[in-house]
Design an enzyme around this catalytic site. Structure first.
Site, PDB file in Angstrom:
ATOM      1  N   TYR A 293      -8.804  -3.239 -13.496  1.00 12.19           N
ATOM      2  CA  TYR A 293      -9.113  -2.417 -12.295  1.00 12.19           C
ATOM      3  C   TYR A 293     -10.085  -1.351 -12.400  1.00 12.19           C
ATOM      4  O   TYR A 293     -10.066  -0.740 -13.657  1.00 12.19           O
ATOM      5  CB  TYR A 293      -7.890  -1.755 -11.700  1.00 12.19           C
ATOM      6  CG  TYR A 293      -6.913  -2.996 -11.400  1.00 12.19           C
ATOM      7  CD1 TYR A 293      -7.028  -3.980 -11.168  1.00 12.19           C
ATOM      8  CD2 TYR A 293      -5.344  -2.477 -11.502  1.00 12.19           C
ATOM      9  CE1 TYR A 293      -5.943  -4.962 -11.049  1.00 12.19           C
ATOM     10  CE2 TYR A 293      -4.253  -3.289 -11.269  1.00 12.19           C
ATOM     11  CZ  TYR A 293      -4.403  -4.593 -10.982  1.00 12.19           C
ATOM     12  OH  TYR A 293      -3.561  -5.476 -10.931  1.00 12.19           O
ATOM     13  N   GLU A 366      16.310   8.774  -2.192  1.00 15.65           N
ATOM     14  CA  GLU A 366      15.862   7.914  -0.784  1.00 15.65           C
ATOM     15  C   GLU A 366      15.665   8.913   0.292  1.00 15.65           C
ATOM     16  O   GLU A 366      14.969   8.488   1.387  1.00 15.65           O
ATOM     17  CB  GLU A 366      16.932   7.216  -0.318  1.00 15.65           C
ATOM     18  CG  GLU A 366      17.103   5.862  -1.437  1.00 15.65           C
ATOM     19  CD  GLU A 366      18.142   4.844  -0.943  1.00 15.65           C
ATOM     20  OE1 GLU A 366      19.139   5.503  -0.642  1.00 15.65           O
ATOM     21  OE2 GLU A 366      18.125   3.803  -1.419  1.00 15.65           O
TER      22      GLU A 366
END
Ligand code: NI
Length: 390
Positions: A293, A366
């Protein structure tokens, strides 16, 4: 302000855990793509398949405005999970150890909020659920299949969870944030023989050792100290036993840079060093460089304005973390349209979210998910209505 209510936060956690249980590697994201499609259907968001397991959705606001894209990656890693979480991977040897489960769930959460805002939403939002970020790369095939063309995307953003940043923080850094990720494979060939009679052979081991040492000069002596460069030799294999001259040694490594000119210079210097030492040590070499990349370069203006917009319209902390030498195929999107790779803080001691990405113990807090949803929605609304000017 964007309000991520309890019900939406709970939905995003539920989706994230469902995806976490069923990790899938690059271009195998069939179950994950099915979850995405089911959710988009429920929200009456038009969508299509691209790059085999990729999904693109389009939310058309009813007010005139700009077109932006939000990108999430969906793939997992070939790592056996050791977190002991109740929703840990059910698939041996595969794990969401880079947070792409969270990325996908947050984009679905953002889609739900944006879909509910359609009557007052300015512009169009393209939702990109991309396969195979961990390799071989799903961004370029999605671009080749037109994901940025219909409708024509004017700006793009992504979020990546970051265990260096505390929950409640979003990191936005203008300019380069990730490196190019090229690989090299080198074979050094001499002539085998008895270890007691080196003069009758050509030893591939000292030649290889000289190459490994000389390569350190690329970063240490040949590159501007203010530029970022990595030349790592990761493997070296050769020889048979203590009293045999090795006829062949194989080496491999990774080459990284933040700048395209520096990237090209590393490659030229690598070739020159290998050729020069081969000649000095009388060995043959075979060098293969595989381009990975390109570097991820955040559009400086878009990044600054996005950061400003978040400060004005949310309570989250906006940081400017240092760039890293990791790689990301979001680079291809950011080469085509102004883009921002933003980092989402997921670190908390209390949640045990202290391990780095790609660790078998990797976890996130979370509580970060609702911050992530908010961040994505603010990018879309801010670009759409022109406040995050292009
Ligand atoms: Ni990742």
């Amino acid at each position: 302000m964007v309000e991520v209510d309890e019900a939406l936060a709970a939905r995003v956690i539920e989706l994230r855990r469902a995806i976490h249980r069923r990790p899938e590697l690059g271009f195998e994201e069939h179950e994950t793509a099915a979850i995405v499609e089911r959710e988009l259907d429920e929200l009456q968001i038009e969508h299509r398949r691209l790059a085999r397991t990729g999904v693109a959705g389009v939310i058309r606001g009813e007010q005139p405005g700009h077109v932006c894209a939000l990108r999430a990656d969906m793939d997992a890693l070939p790592i056996g999970e050791r977190t002991g979480l109740p929703f840990a991977s059910e698939i041996a040897g595969k794990m969401h150890a880079c947070g792409h489960d969270a990325h996908t769930a947050m984009l679905l959460g953002a889609a739900r909020l944006l879909a509910a805002m359609r009557p007052q939403l300015a512009g169009t939002v393209v939702l990109i659920f991309q396969p195979a970020e961990e390799g071989p790369g799903g961004a370029q095939p999605m671009i080749d299949e037109g994901v940025l063309d219909t409708p024509k995307v004017e700006a793009i953003a992504m979020l990546h969870v970051d265990p260096r940043l505390d929950v409640g923080t979003v990191g936005i850094t203008p300019g380069p944030v990730n490196a190019s990720t090229d690989e090299f494979y080198l074979t050094v060939r001499g002539k085998g023989g008895h270890g007691a009679y080196p003069h009758t052979a050509v030893d591939a081991i000292p030649a290889s050792a000289a190459i490994v040492l000389a390569l350190q000069n690329i970063a240490a002596r040949e590159t501007d100290p203010l530029e970022s460069v990595v030349v790592t030799v990761g493997t070296i294999r050769g020889g048979y036993r203590n009293n045999v001259i090795a006829d062949e040694v194989d080496l491999s490594g990774t080459l990284r840079a933040h700048d395209l000119k520096v990237r090209d210079a590393i490659e030229r210097r690598l070739r020159r060093i290998v050729d020069g030492i081969a000649s000095a040590y009388n060995v043959q070499t075979e060098l293969q460089i595989v381009h990975g990349y390109p570097p991820v370069v955040n559009d400086p203006q878009l990044a600054e304005r996005f950061a400003e917009y978040l400060r004005e319209h949310s309570r989250m902390a906006v940081a400017r973390p240092a760039p890293t030498m990791g790689g990301e195929d979001f680079a291809y999107f950011a080469q085509r349209v102004p883009g921002v790779h933003a980092r989402l803080g997921v670190r908390s001691e209390a949640a045990g979210a202290i391990h780095p990405g790609h660790s078998a113990h990797f976890r996130i807090d979370e509580a970060a998910l609702r911050v992530g949803v908010e961040t994505l929605v603010l990018f879309a609304t801010g670009v759409g209505n022109g406040e995050i000017g292009l």
